[in-house]
Design an enzyme around this catalytic site. Structure first.
Site, PDB file in Angstrom:
ATOM      1  N   GLU A 172     -11.615 -29.537  31.995  1.00 57.23           N
ATOM      2  CA  GLU A 172     -10.551 -29.822  32.966  1.00 57.23           C
ATOM      3  C   GLU A 172     -10.952 -29.526  34.409  1.00 57.23           C
ATOM      4  O   GLU A 172     -10.354 -28.677  35.081  1.00 57.23           O
ATOM      5  CB  GLU A 172      -9.281 -29.050  32.606  1.00 57.23           C
ATOM      6  CG  GLU A 172      -8.734 -29.411  31.245  1.00 57.23           C
ATOM      7  CD  GLU A 172      -7.357 -28.815  30.953  1.00 57.23           C
ATOM      8  OE1 GLU A 172      -6.936 -27.897  31.682  1.00 57.23           O
ATOM      9  OE2 GLU A 172      -6.703 -29.281  30.012  1.00 57.23           O
ATOM     10  N   GLU A 354      -8.252 -30.818  23.016  1.00 58.33           N
ATOM     11  CA  GLU A 354      -7.121 -29.878  22.964  1.00 58.33           C
ATOM     12  C   GLU A 354      -5.827 -30.647  22.776  1.00 58.33           C
ATOM     13  O   GLU A 354      -5.633 -31.711  23.374  1.00 58.33           O
ATOM     14  CB  GLU A 354      -6.971 -29.065  24.271  1.00 58.33           C
ATOM     15  CG  GLU A 354      -8.040 -28.050  24.538  1.00 58.33           C
ATOM     16  CD  GLU A 354      -7.803 -27.292  25.852  1.00 58.33           C
ATOM     17  OE1 GLU A 354      -6.651 -27.201  26.315  1.00 58.33           O
ATOM     18  OE2 GLU A 354      -8.799 -26.793  26.403  1.00 58.33           O
TER      19      GLU A 354
END
Ligand code: GBH
Length: 449
Positions: A172, A354
């Site tokens: 991220e 995720e």
């Protein structure tokens, strides 16, 4: 029991990689053990007073000492892939230069234990725990970071490349740049949109440089990244809101993918001057990623908003579906939408790196954790994912966030995302009902009731 394990949904492709994800700072603890230096998250939690409850990752799940127990849980739940991250300050306490062998040895032991359990290691090089010494030199907005990071990436690839075939360069990048430098809710706590734009470009340079360094050492490694993605829906049908949604998709979902795969920023958002773009950077940001990892938690509704100076839009999580303990809307269709769009736009293998939810259900008197809402969450999202695969999306794996309840950044230990309950005083683990259910899904390779 037979009824309980009956498939209610389509099967997943043969060899589908069922797994769970973790991150070093969120689970390891041992924050100053075996030569590890301070990370920006150590400094942030210890000094800035911005973490709920004053929590820190000093001990966390104590996984630095309890990792064999964690891996035994994964094996018991029939998992085939473990996504974990490496703490840079364990490997290079000075950020650059001298390697701390004890740090590398820890991850070698960890990976060897996974392999012995028949679990694929999927190694993320950077899940936000920057050595504080490098933040002291400016951190991600400093262009020198690209070289320091690619040196670190090369050291890890050299040390683990015989055991680890799958790497994610960053977790991220949008979040660590935006939350860390743009709005200051994450380490190092800087709130300056100019710093954010610079950090984002340097992260893109670092991704490209690291990719080339790693590829030279491990020609056959599968090098990718894990990117936070929220499907962007226009708040209304107006042309302004539709354009704003595409701009948000560009600035958030693909801002670290498009440069890697095309050499340029998406045309909807490319403030090159503010980012400090220099001649020659087109070639440096390129990285021929082998796979794309998607972290999906929620969709967003986007509206044009001129008062938002840097971005020109506002993005909010809607509240039409049920909400988790964090107030995030449960919206499985969003996973379908972002996976199918990513498949269509980039033609690369996809893994869900995720996906998960925070609910607080504690152990009952019988010692079990009845977290039916989490099971429902996973069932819904896996059903949506199976549909995306049926419709042609090349998805080869899924990682629940998370294996364990852990340190949830600014929320401290108040938010529990685990398939496993962790008692943060004793370190004791209890597999939740959702974890048992997930283990049966992995064994059946299909969604079950
Ligand atoms: C992921 O981030 C992370 O990779 C993982 O470490 C984390 O534990 C997990 O999700 C669950 O949160 O912008 O003020 O609202 C997901 C992206 C970034 C969403 C931080 C929530 C909160 C700060 N998250 N954001 S704010």
């Amino acid at each position: 029991l037979a009824a309980k394990t009956a498939a209610i949904g389509p099967s997943f492709p043969k060899g589908f990689l069922w797994g769970a994800a973790t991150a070093s700072y969120q689970i390891e603890g041992a924050w100053k053990e075996d030569g590890k230096s301070e990370s920006v998250w150590d400094r942030f939690t210890h000094t800035q007073g911005k973490i709920r409850g004053g929590d820190t990752g000093d001990i966390a799940c104590d996984s630095y000492h309890r990792y064999t127990e964690d891996i035994a849980i994964m094996k018991q739940l029939h998992m085939k892939s473990c996504r974990f991250s490496i703490a840079w300050p364990r490997i290079l306490p000075d950020g650059t230069g001298t390697v701390n062998q004890k740090g590398l040895d820890f991850y070698k032991r960890f990976v060897d234990t996974l392999l012995a359990a028949g679990i694929r290691p999927s190694c993320t090089l950077y899940h936000w725990d920057l050595p504080q010494v490098l933040q002291d030199k400016g951190g991600w907005p400093n262009r020198d970071m690209a070289g320091w990071f690619s040196d670190y990436a090369a050291i890890v690839t050299k040390a683990l490349g015989d055991r680890v075939k799958t790497f994610a360069i960053f977790n991220e990048p949008y979040v660590f740049c935006f939350c860390g430098y743009g709005i200051g809710v994450h380490a190092p706590g800087i709130a300056d949109m100019g710093q954010y734009l610079k950090a984002a470009h340097v992260a893109n340079l670092a991704q490209g440089d690291a990719y080339r360094a790693m590829r030279a050492i491990a020609p056959k490694a599968e090098i990718g990244g894990a990117y936070n993605m929220s499907p962007a829906e226009p708040a209304t049908n107006s042309p302004e809101d539709r354009a704003a949604a595409e701009k948000m998709h560009a600035a958030n979902n693909i801002f670290f993918i498009a440069p890697a795969l095309t050499g340029s920023y998406p045309k909807e958002f490319a403030p090159l001057d503010a980012m400090g773009f220099q001649p020659g950077d087109e070639a440096r940001v390129r990285a021929a990623l082998d796979w794309i990892g998607i972290n999906y938690y929620f969709r967003m509704k986007v509206r044009a908003d001129a008062t938002e100076k840097t971005m020109g839009y506002r993005a909010d999580i809607p509240r039409e579906g049920p909400l988790t303990h964090l107030g995030w809307e449960v919206w499985p269709q969003g996973l379908y939408d972002i996976v199918t769009r990513t498949a269509r736009d980039w033609h690369l293998p996809i893994e869900i790196t995720e996906n998960g939810c925070s609910y607080a259900d504690p152990p009952g008197v019988d010692g079990t954790v009845k977290d039916d809402r989490r099971t429902d969450y996973f069932r819904g999202h896996l059903t949506a994912l199976a549909r995306a695969i049926q419709d042609g999306a090349p998805v080869r794996g899924y990682h629940a966030w998370s294996l364990l309840d852990n340190f949830e950044w600014g929320e401290g230990y108040s938010q529990r995302f685990g398939l496993t309950w962790v008692d943060f005083r004793s370190g004791r683990r209890i597999v939740k009902d959702s974890g048992r259910w997930y283990g049966r899904v992995a064994a059946a390779n299909a969604v079950i009731a």
